[in-house]
Design an enzyme around this catalytic site. Structure first.
Site, PDB file in Angstrom:
ATOM      1  N   PHE A  45      36.244  39.560  47.305  1.00 25.60           N
ATOM      2  CA  PHE A  45      36.551  38.924  46.023  1.00 25.60           C
ATOM      3  C   PHE A  45      38.040  39.065  45.771  1.00 25.60           C
ATOM      4  CE2 PHE A  45      37.385  38.497  41.589  1.00 25.60           C
ATOM      5  CZ  PHE A  45      36.572  37.459  41.203  1.00 25.60           C
ATOM      6  N   ASP A 103      44.700  43.788  48.701  1.00 32.17           N
ATOM      7  CA  ASP A 103      44.395  43.451  47.312  1.00 32.17           C
ATOM      8  C   ASP A 103      43.842  44.694  46.631  1.00 32.17           C
ATOM      9  OD1 ASP A 103      43.240  42.684  44.932  1.00 32.17           O
ATOM     10  OD2 ASP A 103      42.260  40.897  45.735  1.00 32.17           O
ATOM     11  N   LYS A 131      44.289  44.678  36.400  1.00 32.43           N
ATOM     12  CA  LYS A 131      43.274  45.539  35.765  1.00 32.43           C
ATOM     13  C   LYS A 131      43.867  46.814  35.158  1.00 32.43           C
ATOM     14  CE  LYS A 131      39.243  43.915  38.377  1.00 32.43           C
ATOM     15  NZ  LYS A 131      38.268  43.511  37.394  1.00 32.43           N
ATOM     16  N   THR A 159      56.169  30.224  33.712  1.00 37.22           N
ATOM     17  CA  THR A 159      56.848  30.416  32.437  1.00 37.22           C
ATOM     18  C   THR A 159      57.006  31.895  32.099  1.00 37.22           C
ATOM     19  OG1 THR A 159      56.066  28.315  31.570  1.00 37.22           O
ATOM     20  CG2 THR A 159      56.768  29.936  29.950  1.00 37.22           C
TER      21      THR A 159
END
Lengths: 500, 500
Positions: B217, B326, B357, B381
């Site tokens: 994931f 990751d 997280k 941005t």
């Protein structure tokens, strides 16, 4: 460059009104003496060239951590107020770029400061929830008083997200899910779909597409980037999808002077849209959705008429494609209406409307029909940020209390008239002034001239943005008043007068 | 289920230590009487079944705005403290899921409350800058004292982002850019590349791929989703890329008992990785990067040995692919080290490490060599949020001051031993207890049983998460102490004892 009699007459009348005479003369406005808000400065004030020595030293430091090639200067946000951005060298600039159009009511607005000092709000900042599974008690109420209070016509459903790209990515997913559900008659997916989706293959991961427009900008994550076509630097070296790209109308400005020519150009583009929809269906990559900005921003402030959007919306409906209006940059009041698509006058303007920037939270609205049928299809850990919704509520209160949309309309009119006057006075440098509300732009004769004008203006206390190949874009706050317009025009006029 | 002599012995010793005897008996710990922090409660306290009547009413209200199928209950975050989450019906639960593992040091931690009341911090909240063009004065310093103070070995460069998905999307882009720059010898792109990239076509948008693992994931935006293979509901109906997917080792637990079998399984997977890299190169879709979680979380808490990761890292190097670890869920201290990859013992563990997280801001570190060569290639941005960096600095202070990594190691050991004991006592219900630090999990015999256990435990005041097909995952805060472990085990034991 368009330079009709009407434009010239308008320019002459403006010159008289604003006492603009020979190059070097300055705009003086009747409203220039108006009392400024107590929280704001009254004018730019420059101490060094920009970036000054402190900015340069910080640039060196940050350069050891990140690529700093895009950085203009370092800011003193504590000292910035309203429309004035103060840098670390003590330079105070009139900011008409506003953090890429994302500061709605100016720096350090007292209403936003109050959000921070209200003890009832502390928990929303220090306990960021996973909104999709464990929302706070006041979440429905806060949605209703913030994002839902400004929901586009026909839309009662909204999903917040952390940024503009995530908003568009999830809007695309929502359209894909809706499209496939339609195709299979809302039945359960087949075993083959279930099996293939886990390995990225069709039919589980279907060959669906999103139709976008040349010159568009919808973000830089891989899904969004497949619909972004404004600058090479965004796209080069990043794998993409074979999705259809239609021409966006290349209109002549001022729009009201080229109605017939522009209508022809728009008809050409619409025809191409229909052709592409058919072609991609035949290719086995049907168009699930069409995404478009009401005004292409990053791509160069390209406008199209309400008639174009109304017809495009109908084409989407006719071919069973969802219609996604990306208001990330145009939304939030800057065009004089809260949403730019309101200028089209439709009761049913879109299936999906995405937002971010001035709304301080990302997200997207959609019609009931596009509601995902199952949980966890549209999901991530945070799903937005309740603390941003608190700020948004206050921003909306200020917009309503101070009638800021009227202010934007008024300031925008003055700004556009001023730009018309400048391009009439400097036709060898400027052309194609255009805008809606304060969402205005003007082209320089080439990119080097544009960049030079921007740097000179910055050193005189006016901070502007660029877009497209040679365009200057104006993205002031919603508290940008007529006397700020005159400050802007004065500085720009001074720069142009000195321009070699 | 693995049930060797060693496990049984361990379980017996634990039963003696914890006075766990017949079903229905409860863990009683010596540390259970330890004084709790002043800001925390001492135990769960339940008033209604969950969701209670107030949650159900709010669910109805929110259901008119969004799909609410994933919502567990509504929370009273103001009243929540430390490891205890309070809901709107006044139920107080021991929270070992912590907003999908994203609350680092508990609810309403005093150190985080102080960030809010420090007047020097107000500006960072009310003036969100466009960090890529106009950073605040203290930005380099704040990066150094927050994210850079915990930079993985060999990495001095970091880019913050708004969330985990954006972090991985931009990490992928960074790897693609690096890979293509290598391929063309850092020369300028060809005219053909410049032209084709604007229309999503090769060579400008090259057919490069990211190799990921089954069960992985990495997020749900379209680029991330092409590397996510954990659940059908994430993937169904969303177009994807034809990128290679390697098997992730399916190990037997406890790892130390199946060293030989697990090594064989890992060798099988590594061989497949190399085969896929060769195959995709031949297909004309070379692997620019390999992305992997140190422990697959959403996919079911799947572990692999340090040896596996060391060899994988070498395979990446051998084939010229970037290696992206990751750590969005594993990072932040929960495995007993700040980064899970530290357990591998490598000086040069990765080319890219992404996070989000528990770090409260998203972002990714990378080696110098992967620095994009030009500005605006990695850009959006906001590029993160300085207000989140302020919170992160305080979280890191608390972790250091209170030696929380040691606490996690201690609590994690007790938790895992307790899970071993429970699966020995309830072998028909539980199996495959596993974990590192407090990042622990255990499997139920099937998904219905897992879900039933979770609901019953919730009604007794223990809120847990699920993952994979039939796994319960434990993701407590870093201030989760041994007496919290005993509360958890007591409730779980009660539920299992009553389980039909």
């Amino acid at each position: 460059m368009a330079s009709s009699l009407l434009t010239r007459q308008l320019a002459i009348s403006l010159q008289q009104n604003l006492r603009l005479a020979a190059p070097g003369s300055r705009y003086v406005s009747k409203t220039a003496t108006k009392t400024v808000s107590e929280f704001e400065y009254d004018a730019p004030s420059m101490k060094t060239a920009v970036p000054g020595p402190k900015s340069q030293e910080l640039l060196r430091q940050l350069g050891e951590i990140q690529n700093v090639g895009a950085i203009h200067f370092f800011c003193n946000y504590e000292e910035s107020r309203g429309n004035y951005l103060v840098d670390v060298d003590g330079n105070r600039m009139l900011d008409v770029y506003t953090q890429i159009s994302s500061i709605p009511i100016g720096y350090n607005h007292p209403a936003l400061m109050k959000v921070m000092t209200n003890p009832n709000n502390v928990s929303a900042f220090v306990n960021r929830p996973a909104l999709g599974i464990l929302p706070p008690e006041n979440f429905p109420d806060k949605l209703i008083e913030s994002v839902l209070s400004i929901a586009p016509s026909g839309m009662t459903r909204v999903q917040t997200m952390a940024c503009g790209s995530c908003s568009n990515e999830n809007a695309f997913k929502t359209m894909f899910i809706w499209y496939r559900n339609k195709e299979r008659g809302y039945a359960n997916p087949s075993e083959q779909e279930v099996g293939t989706c886990m390995i990225n293959q069709s039919p589980g991961c279907p060959d669906l597409s999103i139709l976008s427009f040349m010159g568009a900008f919808h973000g830089r994550t891989l899904g969004c980037l497949a619909t972004t076509h404004s600058k090479v630097i965004h796209k080069l070296d990043i794998p993409s999808f074979d999705w259809p790209i239609a021409p966006f109308p290349k209109l002549q400005y001022p729009l009201e002077e080229f109605v017939r020519e522009n209508a022809q150009e728009e008809a050409r583009c619409l025809e191409e849209v229909e052709d592409l929809i058919v072609k991609w269906r035949q290719k086995g990559k049907p168009v699930a959705g069409i995404v478009i900005e009401p005004i292409q921003a990053e791509g160069g402030d390209n406008h199209a008429s309400p008639d174009f959007f109304i017809k495009l919306r109908n084409i989407a409906r006719k071919h069973g494609c969802a219609f996604h209006v990306d208001e990330v940059q145009t939304g939030g009041g800057t065009t004089g209406k809260f949403w730019a698509h309101e200028h089209w006058g439709l009761d049913d303007p879109a299936d999906v409307v995405s937002f971010s920037k001035k709304l301080l939270t990302g997200g997207y609205y959609h019609r009931d029909e596009l509601q995902p049928d199952k949980p966890y299809r549209i999901f991530n850990t945070w799903m937005g940020d309740p603390s941003k919704n608190l700020f948004l509520s206050e921003v909306l209160n200020v917009i309503r209390r101070e009638n800021l949309l009227e202010e934007v309309t008024r300031s925008g009119k003055t700004l556009l008239q001023g730009l018309y006057a400048l391009q009439t006075q400097y036709p060898h440098i400027l052309s194609r002034a255009r805008g809606q509300g304060t969402f205005c732009a003007i082209d320089a004769c080439n990119d080097a001239t544009r960049d030079s004008i921007m740097i000179k203006a910055r050193n005189k206390g006016l901070f502007m943005g660029s877009c497209g190949e040679k365009t200057i874009r104006f993205r002031p706050t919603l508290v940008f008043k007529e006397y700020h317009v005159h400050q802007l025009l004065n500085i720009l006029n001074d720069v142009l007068a000195e321009h070699k």
